[in-house]
Every structure is written in structure tokens, then in C-alpha cells.
Design an enzyme around this catalytic site. Structure first.
Site, short mmCIF file in Angstrom:
data_model
loop_
_atom_site.label_atom_id
_atom_site.label_comp_id
_atom_site.label_asym_id
_atom_site.label_seq_id
_atom_site.Cartn_x
_atom_site.Cartn_y
_atom_site.Cartn_z
N CYS A 127 44.21 18.41 44.06
CA CYS A 127 43.06 19.10 43.48
C CYS A 127 42.32 19.86 44.56
CB CYS A 127 42.13 18.10 42.79
SG CYS A 127 41.35 16.96 43.95
N ASP A 161 45.80 61.80 49.84
CA ASP A 161 46.25 62.71 50.88
C ASP A 161 47.37 63.57 50.26
OD1 ASP A 161 46.74 63.76 53.55
OD2 ASP A 161 48.58 62.57 53.47
#
Length: 747
Positions: A29, A444
Site C-alpha cells: 500500500c 518549428d
């Protein structure tokens, strides 16, 4: 601060350091992970400790001598977990044998637990089974005692050890809830067995079957979790399987087969047809077709001959190759890809921190609720000790926060794995969240929206020299550059010319051009940025995408280039616009070229003639206007803008994969993968939110039911039912929900 930042500090201080990653066994856990993480960060010499529940690993930087690692492992072992050094060539077989032995023991415990629990349940129902009427209830209870002892303390030893470790660490986790609940039922039953009168009207009523079945169901749940979690790491396994284990190298005229990890830079590696290429290198002899699909996503094999680069992990198909090693195996493209996927899967997005903070206080809160439940039923309502105890035990068992702890990491592991399968690499898990916050995408131009593969269309002379002489001068200088334009010029000359001039004083000015001297004359080559930066003259008839050649600052020639827009660029941008993304373009090319490309792709906003260091200013400008910006570039000249953006996406071939400034890297230079990136990220975050919701909802609904709040209407839960529900809750509500990512259709 990331690991690299810490290492730089260590080097500066001349301190020995080691980056360590350990496999951790026994974590169930989030509180387990946090307990180990807190302990590691308190140790002297340990920095940046991170424990990952889903991958069951702990990573940290250790300063000092390597022998200190044993002390660290012992500290983890004291907490009730098993720390194992990750595999190396020397101990891989030993460690795999140990893991197999541990898995085999785990299966034996599950089988034993199931078998004995069934017997204990049958013994508990002895009064209702006629064929066993000769066995008294007292006898059945005494037989159940040793059987349940085996189940609780041997089969469930991991929970008991974890509980003891929690006590020592003054913390509480899943093991504490299970152990308190199980031991309460177990020891209460022993007391009733020894002193029957304590149970009052419930004479001889013991709960050995509850203790045994709780352990059994939770072990079964752990086993299901283990198998499902193993399936989530398919991406890493698939990539690891591409790595060759051995390599044949040529040393002192002899062929030696050695571990690929022992291959050195400069070694000549021999690869036969049908074998995987073990290293990144350059072909020195032979010509063969190489299948690079597993690395770059290109479906067709490519021809590789002397002087060309090859990648480790790719498949040599039909001929013998000699390859000079250029990178050690740990620095190869494949190794970097595996490392990036692992790091992304282990990193925590912001959304997980909410679950971690809740988990930190959840277990102590559950213990308090269980105590309140007991006292309300026993003291206030007046129920029997056994009834009140069972209600408290049911609360402890049903509220184990496994689902909450697995809600995010399992989805991240699967999401990152699905992305890697599609040649999309995340540098960190936070990028998955950031993708979903983007509203503006800045592209770009060269190599991103266009192919970035230039062809020489025309050569113009301005000094009376032949076009071939202009090309030879330009090629002689550009031969020293790796820029796509430089490669186009040198390739065009080498196709038709012989020999290049000797060049001295070669230099590159990023985003502007290159310079070099030939026979005492200074030559400059560049495009519009060069002419603007150095105020050089250009011809009135110059085309928009020409490259200019200057001799002592006098224009002597032009080279006209062409670059093609990617075939699917318009379609992809159209889909992004349809999804309400703002699209913009930025380039260092001229206004005319930028306008032409923008027109073809229907991009309304663009900036031209932008220097590399100025691209980030445009990103900042967009951000100042309130936009969340993703920058998509080739990852080299665009590095400042990629770093500045809210999400940096490096797009290109595998050679650009190591760009540290990008958050996401698209190994295959296909714009379509941007759509895949957004789809995978959206789905991953959606599933994380669903997982967290169901984990919270489950506990919010289950705890009151287990506490008996609805007992008046007949809705109640026994500890055995609670253990079954808890064991299956994380499997059903989290793991199976997360597994949908593995089968997500991208296109």
C-alpha cells in the site's frame, strides 16, 4: 531537484556517489512506500530517495563508499521489506533463481492457506454436517487452533512482519490493519477456547475461520495484483528483450564472444545475418538491410553500408556487418529509451500527491474508527463482546487503502507504456498531466512541419565563376557541419564533383551560418539571418530560401534549396484546430518562405527570421497572454524554447532522443504521433481520476457498512466478507480499469 542536479553537486564537492536502484519486496500500500521513503531520506548520505509502489523499487543517491549500501538494505529489511540489488551479468541467474523461489513459496502459502481455511470453515459448521456428528464442537475448535495458527503466522507472515515493522517505525499501514483485525479474531477465539464462560450465551463460539479466511482472501487479492501488475510492465519487457546479451568482438585478430556490457567504445563488433545489432556504432565493412522498426517505427528496412550509423537493438537482415562501437551499451539509444520509460513510470504526477497525503492519515483514522465502532456497539448499544469485536475487525479489514495507493501509479505505468509502444517517450509523469492543460501549440518549421531534407535546385554565380566552382567552395566548408542544409550541399557536390578544398578556421554561429578560410580567403555561408546579422548585400533576384556564399564579404554565389511540407501536416493541424487548439509557427527562415509554408498549412499566426535564442521570447510572449504553450521542435536549435514552454515536444529521428530540454520525445518523426500523444494523455488522466474516485467512493461506502451503521435494515458485513471485498476492490476498481489503457486504440 532531479538526480542529475544532485550528482553535479556531489562532483563539485568531490564526494563519492552512487545512483542506486533497489527492488523492494513486500510493499502492499502507499503507506508502505512512504514509510520506506521517509526512512531512507533520514539516513546520512542518502539524497532524493523515491519509492515507487507500482514498480516496487526504491531509487536514491548515496554519498560515500559503496559498502554503505549494505547498511541501507539492512535498514529497509528492518522495516519488514526485502531490498534486492537489481540484476547484473554476474548475479542475474542467482537473483532470478531467488525470485523464482520466493514466487514458489508464495504460491505454496496460498494453497496451504486455502486448504486449511476450508477445513477450518467445515469444522466451524460441525453441528450442521451429519457425517461429522461424532466430532464435538470443542474438539473441532481445538483442531482449528493449530490449523489457523499456521494460516495466520506462516501463510500470513508478511502481514505480521509488516505490523511489527510498523510498530518499530511508529507508523501504520495496510499490514497494521490486517494484522490487528486478524489477531483480534484469533486471540479472542483462544480466550473463548480456554475460558468458555466469557462468551456468555455464545458458548464455544470462536472465530478461527474469520482469521484464516481474512488471510486467505487477502493473499488471493495480492496474487491477482501481482499478476496484473506484471502485465502492466509489458513496454519495459518488450524494450529489454531488444537488447542483445552477447556480442562478438574482434580483438588482436581473434573473434571473442563477450557480454555486451563489456564492449568498449572503438571495439569492432561482428554481426551475422539474422542477429540483433548489439551496440550503437558505424558500419566499417559490409552492406545489409537493417530492420529499425522497433526503434524508429519505420516499417521498411533500410540499407546500411560503410560509413553509416546503426542502432543497437535493430535487426541485421541479410548480410555480414562489421561495426565500430561509438557508444557503450549503457549510453546507447535503446538503453536511454528504457531508462526514460522507467523514470517516467516511477515519477509522480501532481494528482498522485493528493492520494499520498490522504493515505498518510487514512490508516490511523481507520484504526480510530474501528475503536469507536467497538465501543459504540459494546458500551453504548450493549452488544456482546464478540459482536462488537467483529464489527471493529470488519472496519479494519474493509478499509485497507490498496486501491487508493494503486490508483495513480498503475495508470501511469500503463499510460507511459502505451506511449512507448507508439514511439512516444515521456521524460516525467507530470508531462502527462501538462499535455491536458495545453491550449496553444507552437511548431518549428524545418524538420517539424517540413521534412528538413533539402535538395539543391539551382546554383547562381555572381562573380563569373562556374556554378560547379561555387558549389565546390560551399561544399568544402559545409563538409564540417552536421546541419541538414550543409548535408544537402555536400551531397549535391559529391554526386558530381571530385575532391574538396582544404579549409582552415572553420566556425559555426548557431542560427546564422558557417565560416572558413580557403587559400587565405575568408568565406561565409548562410541564409537571411546571416545577411541581416552582418548587413551583407544580396541580389535583387534572390529566392526566398537561398543560401548565400560570400568571399571576403562579397557575394559570389547563391544556392537555391527546396524543402517539402510533410504529407500529412495539413491534415494533422486541421484536426488539432478542430480540437480547439491555437496553432502558431516559428522559423529562422525568411518572411517569404514562412508565409508560403503558413499558407499551405493554413496557419494564421507565425514568426519568421527568429534566431534560436529568441524563440523562447515568443513562447514567453504567448504565455504572458495567458496561453498554455506546447513547443514542438527538432530539439537542437529549439532547446531554449522547449525548456521555456509549458510542454516541450521534441520531434525527429532517434538521434535526437537524448534531448534533455524536452518533456516529451517523439522518436518517430511523424506529426500523427502528436495526436496519439494527446489521446494517450487524456485517457491516462481520465482513468487516474476514475480510479481515485472509485477508491474514495469504495472506502466512503464500505466503512459505514462494515461498522454496522445500516445493520437496522439488514445491511451488514462480516470480517470474512470484508476481506473478500477488500481483496477484490483494488483488482476490479483500479487494476482492471487501468488495464483499459493497454488496449487503447490510438488510430
Amino acid at each position: 531537484m532531479n538526480d542529475n542536479g544532485i550528482l553535479n553537486k556531489e562532483r563539485a564537492a568531490n564526494i563519492d556517489y552512487n545512483v542506486i536502484e533497489l527492488d523492494i519486496e513486500g510493499m502492499d500500500c502507499p503507506s508502505c512506500a512512504m514509510k520506506i521513503e521517509r526512512r531512507l531520506n533520514k539516513l546520512n548520505g542518502i539524497q532524493n530517495a523515491k519509492v515507487d509502489l507500482a514498480n516496487e523499487t526504491a531509487s536514491f543517491v548515496i554519498a560515500g563508499k559503496e559498502a554503505d549500501l549494505e547498511f541501507v538494505k539492512n535498514e529497509i529489511d528492518k522495516l519488514g521489506y526485502k531490498a534486492i540489488e537489481q540484476q547484473t551479468d554476474e548475479n542475474e541467474e542467482i537473483q532470478e533463481a531467488e525470485k523464482q523461489k520466493a514466487r514458489s513459496l508464495f504460491k505454496k502459502k496460498i494453497i496451504t492457506s486455502i486448504t486449511l481455511s476450508v477445513i477450518i470453515v467445515i469444522l466451524g459448521m460441525i453441528d450442521h454436517i451429519n457425517v461429522l456428528s461424532f466430532v464435538s464442537m470443542d474438539t473441532a475448535n481445538w483442531i482449528s487452533l493449530p490449523l489457523s495458527t499456521i494460516v495466520v503466522f506462516w501463510c500470513g507472515s508478511k502481514f505480521m512482519k509488516g505490523f511489527i515493522a510498523d510498530i518499530r517505525a511508529r507508523s501504520a499501514g495496510m499490514d497494521s490493519l490486517i494484522a490487528i483485525g486478524t489477531l483480534s479474531a484469533y486471540f479472542y477465539s483462544i480466550i473463548i477456547l480456554l475460558f468458555p464462560s466469557i462468551s456468555g450465551e455464545h458458548l464455544h463460539t470462536v472465530y478461527f475461520e474469520s482469521a484464516a479466511m481474512i488471510i486467505t482472501f487477502i493473499l488471493l487479492g495480492n496474487y491477482l495484483e501481482f499478476n496484473l501488475k506484471n502485465r502492466t510492465h509489458y513496454a519495459i519487457k518488450a524494450l529489454t528483450e531488444l537488447q542483445a546479451k552477447k556480442a562478438v568482438v574482434l580483438r588482436n585478430g581473434n573473434e571473442l564472444e563477450i557480454s555486451v556490457k563489456k564492449v568498449k567504445i572503438g571495439d569492432i563488433v561482428l554481426v551475422k545475418p539474422g542477429e540483433r545489432i548489439p551496440v550503437d556504432g558505424i558500419v566499417v565493412e559490409g552492406t545489409s538491410s537493417v530492420d529499425e522498426a522497433m526503434m524508429t517505427g519505420e516499417s521498411l528496412p533500410v540499407e546500411r553500408t560503410a560509413g553509416e550509423n546503426v542502432l543497437g537493438g535493430t535487426l541485421n537482415q541479410n548480410s555480414y556487418l562489421k561495426i565500430r562501437t561509438q557508444k557503450a551499451v549503457n549510453d546507447s539509444l535503446l538503453s536511454r529509451i528504457i531508462l526514460m520509460v522507467k523514470d517516467a513510470q516511477k515519477s509522480k504526477p501532481k494528482i498522485q500527491r493528493i492520494a499520498d497525503r490522504v493515505s498518510a492519515v487514512f490508516v490511523p483514522l481507520v484504526i480510530v474508527i474501528a475503536l469507536v465502532t467497538f465501543f459504540v456497539w459494546f458500551s453504548y448499544i450493549g452488544q456482546s463482546l464478540s459482536f462488537s469485536l467483529l464489527k471493529a475487525v470488519a472496519v479494519l479489514i474493509i478499509a485497507c487503502p490498496c486501491a487508493l495507493g494503486l490508483a495513480t501509479p498503475i495508470a501511469i505505468v500503463l499510460g507511459v507504456g502505451k506511449a512507448a509502444e507508439n514511439k512516444i517517450l515521456f521524460n516525467n509523469a507530470e508531462a502527462i498531466e501538462n499535455v491536458n492543460k495545453i491550449d496553444t501549440i507552437l511548431f518549428d518549421k524545418t524538420g517539424t512541419l517540413t521534412y528538413g531534407k533539402f535538395d539543391v535546385k539551382n546554383i547562381i554565380s555572381h562573380n563569373g565563376s562556374a556554378a560547379s566552382e561555387i558549389l565546390k567552395l560551399a561544399a568544402s566548408i559545409e563538409n564540417y557541419s552536421e546541419h541538414p542544409i550543409a548535408k544537402a550541399i555536400t551531397s549535391a557536390y559529391k554526386t558530381n564533383g571530385n575532391g574538396l578544398y582544404d579549409v582552415t578556421g572553420f566556425a559555426i554561429t548557431s542560427g546564422i551560418g558557417v565560416t572558413g578560410s580557403i587559400n587565405g580567403k575568408l568565406y561565409k555561408i548562410g541564409g537571411a539571418n546571416l545577411t541581416r546579422a552582418e548587413k551583407l548585400s544580396v541580389s535583387q533576384r534572390s529566392a526566398s530560401q537561398n543560401i548565400y556564399l560570400y568571399e571576403n564579404d562579397k557575394l559570389i554565389g547563391e544556392i537555391e534549396l527546396s524543402d517539402k511540407v510533410k504529407d500529412n501536416a495539413a491534415e494533422i493541424l486541421g484536426k488539432l484546430k478542430a480540437d480547439s487548439y491555437k496553432i502558431a509557427m516559428i522559423t529562422g527562415d525568411s518572411d517569404v518562405t514562412a508565409s508560403d509554408i503558413a499558407s499551405q498549412l493554413k496557419i494564421d499566426e507565425f514568426r519568421a527570421q527568429v534566431m534560436p535564442d529568441k524563440k523562447q521570447e515568443y513562447v514567453n510572449e504567448l504565455q504572458q497572454k495567458g496561453f498554455r504553450v506546447a513547443m514542438v521542435g527538432d530539439g537542437i536549435n529549439d532547446a531554449p524554447a522547449l525548456s521555456k514552454s509549458d510542454l516541450g515536444i521534441a520531434i525527429g529521428t532517434g538521434q535526437d532522443i537524448a534531448i534533455q530540454s524536452a518533456d516529451v520525445i517523439l522518436v518517430k518523426g511523424d506529426l500523427e504521433n502528436i495526436l496519439a500523444l494527446f489521446k494517450i494523455s487524456r485517457k491516462t488522466i481520465t482513468i487516474i481520476k476514475q480510479n481515485i474516485f472509485w477508491a474514495f467512493f469504495y472506502n466512503a461506502a464500505a466503512i459505514p457498512v462494515a461498522a454496522g451503521v445500516f445493520a437496522g435494515i439488514g445491511l451488514t458485513v462480516t470480517p470474512v466478507m470484508a476481506s473478500m471485498i477488500m481483496a477484490l476492490s483494488d483488482v476490479v476498481t483500479v487494476l482492471l480499469n487501468s488495464m483499459r489503457l493497454k488496449y487503447l486504440k490510438i488510430r
